[in-house]
Design a protein around this motif. Structure first.
Motif, PDB file in Angstrom:
ATOM      1  N   THR A  49       1.406  -3.330  13.325  1.00 56.04           N
ATOM      2  CA  THR A  49       0.415  -4.394  13.215  1.00 56.04           C
ATOM      3  C   THR A  49       0.218  -4.800  11.757  1.00 56.04           C
ATOM      4  N   ARG A  50      -0.356  -5.969  11.580  1.00 58.71           N
ATOM      5  CA  ARG A  50      -0.626  -6.460  10.232  1.00 58.71           C
ATOM      6  C   ARG A  50      -1.609  -5.538   9.507  1.00 58.71           C
ATOM      7  N   ASN A  51      -2.622  -5.059  10.229  1.00 62.45           N
ATOM      8  CA  ASN A  51      -3.601  -4.153   9.619  1.00 62.45           C
ATOM      9  C   ASN A  51      -2.951  -2.854   9.158  1.00 62.45           C
ATOM     10  N   ALA A  52      -2.031  -2.341   9.983  1.00 62.29           N
ATOM     11  CA  ALA A  52      -1.332  -1.106   9.607  1.00 62.29           C
ATOM     12  C   ALA A  52      -0.485  -1.336   8.359  1.00 62.29           C
ATOM     13  N   ALA A  53       0.170  -2.496   8.294  1.00 65.18           N
ATOM     14  CA  ALA A  53       0.980  -2.823   7.116  1.00 65.18           C
ATOM     15  C   ALA A  53       0.101  -2.893   5.869  1.00 65.18           C
ATOM     16  N   ARG A  54      -1.077  -3.495   6.011  1.00 68.83           N
ATOM     17  CA  ARG A  54      -1.987  -3.606   4.870  1.00 68.83           C
ATOM     18  C   ARG A  54      -2.493  -2.230   4.425  1.00 68.83           C
ATOM     19  N   GLN A  55      -2.701  -1.335   5.374  1.00 64.10           N
ATOM     20  CA  GLN A  55      -3.143   0.018   5.023  1.00 64.10           C
ATOM     21  C   GLN A  55      -2.064   0.749   4.226  1.00 64.10           C
ATOM     22  N   HIS A  56      -0.818   0.602   4.662  1.00 67.24           N
ATOM     23  CA  HIS A  56       0.289   1.226   3.924  1.00 67.24           C
ATOM     24  C   HIS A  56       0.414   0.614   2.528  1.00 67.24           C
ATOM     25  N   LEU A  57       0.265  -0.697   2.440  1.00 71.53           N
ATOM     26  CA  LEU A  57       0.352  -1.366   1.142  1.00 71.53           C
ATOM     27  C   LEU A  57      -0.752  -0.886   0.202  1.00 71.53           C
ATOM     28  N   ALA A  58      -1.960  -0.735   0.739  1.00 70.64           N
ATOM     29  CA  ALA A  58      -3.079  -0.280  -0.086  1.00 70.64           C
ATOM     30  C   ALA A  58      -2.813   1.118  -0.644  1.00 70.64           C
ATOM     31  N   ALA A  59      -2.271   2.001   0.204  1.00 70.32           N
ATOM     32  CA  ALA A  59      -1.973   3.367  -0.237  1.00 70.32           C
ATOM     33  C   ALA A  59      -0.880   3.368  -1.303  1.00 70.32           C
ATOM     34  N   LEU A  60       0.136   2.545  -1.104  1.00 63.35           N
ATOM     35  CA  LEU A  60       1.245   2.494  -2.058  1.00 63.35           C
ATOM     36  C   LEU A  60       0.830   1.815  -3.362  1.00 63.35           C
ATOM     37  N   GLU A  61      -0.106   0.872  -3.274  1.00 67.18           N
ATOM     38  CA  GLU A  61      -0.647   0.265  -4.495  1.00 67.18           C
ATOM     39  C   GLU A  61      -1.426   1.298  -5.299  1.00 67.18           C
ATOM     40  N   THR A  62      -2.187   2.137  -4.605  1.00 68.26           N
ATOM     41  CA  THR A  62      -2.950   3.184  -5.278  1.00 68.26           C
ATOM     42  C   THR A  62      -2.023   4.133  -6.027  1.00 68.26           C
ATOM     43  N   ASP A  63      -0.864   4.411  -5.430  1.00 66.24           N
ATOM     44  CA  ASP A  63       0.122   5.289  -6.068  1.00 66.24           C
ATOM     45  C   ASP A  63       0.992   4.541  -7.079  1.00 66.24           C
ATOM     46  N   ARG A  64       0.711   3.252  -7.267  1.00 65.55           N
ATOM     47  CA  ARG A  64       1.433   2.401  -8.222  1.00 65.55           C
ATOM     48  C   ARG A  64       2.924   2.286  -7.901  1.00 65.55           C
ATOM     49  N   LEU A  65       3.219   2.298  -6.623  1.00 67.49           N
ATOM     50  CA  LEU A  65       4.601   2.121  -6.173  1.00 67.49           C
ATOM     51  C   LEU A  65       4.856   0.677  -5.751  1.00 67.49           C
ATOM     52  N   VAL A  66       3.779  -0.010  -5.396  1.00 63.17           N
ATOM     53  CA  VAL A  66       3.846  -1.406  -4.954  1.00 63.17           C
ATOM     54  C   VAL A  66       2.774  -2.185  -5.700  1.00 63.17           C
ATOM     55  N   GLU A  67       3.055  -3.449  -5.975  1.00 58.67           N
ATOM     56  CA  GLU A  67       2.073  -4.296  -6.643  1.00 58.67           C
ATOM     57  C   GLU A  67       2.112  -5.698  -6.055  1.00 58.67           C
ATOM     58  N   LYS A  68       1.039  -6.436  -6.273  1.00 59.39           N
ATOM     59  CA  LYS A  68       1.002  -7.836  -5.853  1.00 59.39           C
ATOM     60  C   LYS A  68       1.882  -8.650  -6.788  1.00 59.39           C
ATOM     61  N   GLY A  69       2.702  -9.501  -6.199  1.00 57.38           N
ATOM     62  CA  GLY A  69       3.558 -10.367  -6.991  1.00 57.38           C
ATOM     63  C   GLY A  69       3.024 -11.787  -6.991  1.00 57.38           C
ATOM     64  N   ALA A  70       3.915 -12.741  -6.901  1.00 58.68           N
ATOM     65  CA  ALA A  70       3.517 -14.146  -6.878  1.00 58.68           C
ATOM     66  C   ALA A  70       2.961 -14.509  -5.501  1.00 58.68           C
ATOM     67  N   THR A  71       2.417 -15.689  -5.398  1.00 54.58           N
ATOM     68  CA  THR A  71       2.012 -16.222  -4.095  1.00 54.58           C
ATOM     69  C   THR A  71       3.025 -17.280  -3.682  1.00 54.58           C
ATOM     70  N   ARG A  72       3.172 -17.451  -2.384  1.00 53.03           N
ATOM     71  CA  ARG A  72       4.143 -18.406  -1.856  1.00 53.03           C
ATOM     72  C   ARG A  72       3.407 -19.501  -1.095  1.00 53.03           C
ATOM     73  N   PRO A  73       3.680 -20.753  -1.421  1.00 50.31           N
ATOM     74  CA  PRO A  73       3.002 -21.854  -0.715  1.00 50.31           C
ATOM     75  C   PRO A  73       3.284 -21.798   0.784  1.00 50.31           C
TER      76      PRO A  73
END
Length: 212
Positions: A35-59
């Motif tokens: 699910t989208r929520n599950a993906a966001r939870q994984h992203l949040a955890a990986l951002e905390t560990d500095r393995l993933v970051e927000k990049g550009a935005t796409r129109p």
């Protein structure tokens, strides 16, 4: 660290590795079949560990879509063969310049790095300050270093991890880089009392006044 992550997080990182420009949370949820929520939870955890970051935005047709991408730390989780390449370089220098030429080149490199570090820390005045700062720099580089400074005794630095261990085991002359760096940075002579590349438990360095 990759081996301690969950299966979904590993898959997410691999998807981002393949898609260098980044992916949205929706694209990741679709690629991972979650699910989208599950993906966001994984992203949040990986951002905390500095393995993933927000990049550009796409129109998009409405609100711009946020892209996520791997950080440098995240990319380093995947296999690298630095030691293999370093061995090739060492053997190439040795073949063209000989063993003494290799040692000279490693010492030159160590002194160059030391000069750069000293220029970044012009406030260091006493030998004790220089030894303490060198220990901190080595700790940041991954040596797991500590220092021991007592009045009336030569200061020492002890490292539990040799970041060149595999390379130094096969090419002990690599230690000349560390020794030259330490000597040039502290302006002291270095006695390499114990070496992990030579079956020691730690790498221990005594830094004493030159000519002493």
């Amino acid at each position: 660290m990759l081996e301690i992550l969950g299966a979904r997080q590993k898959e997410l990182l691999r998807l981002l590795l393949k898609n260098k420009s980044g992916m949205t949370a929706d694209e990741l949820s679709e690629g991972l079949h979650i699910t989208r929520n599950a993906a966001r939870q994984h992203l949040a955890a990986l951002e905390t560990d500095r393995l993933v970051e927000k990049g550009a935005t796409r129109p998009s047709g409405g609100r711009p879509e946020q892209l996520y991408r791997l950080t440098d730390k995240g990319r380093e989780l995947f296999p690298r063969h630095y030691s293999w390449f370093a061995e090739l370089l060492i053997e190439s220098i040795k073949a063209t310049a000989g063993e003494e030429g290799l040692r000279d080149r490693l010492r030159e490199m160590g002194e160059q790095v030391a000069n750069q570090l000293r220029n970044q820390n012009p406030e260091l005045a006493t030998p004790e300050e220089k030894v303490q700062k060198l220990s901190e720099i080595m700790e940041q580089l991954g040596y797991n270093a500590s220092h021991d400074i007592h009045a009336g005794a030569d200061p020492t630095i002890e490292a539990d991890n040799c970041i060149f261990h595999h390379l130094a085991t096969h090419n002990p002359d690599v230690c000349q880089f560390d020794l030259a760096l330490m000597s040039a940075f502290t302006e002291r002579a270095v006695d390499h009392q114990e070496c992990m590349a030579k079956n020691g438990n730690v790498c221990r360095f005594r830094l004493y006044e030159k000519g002493k």
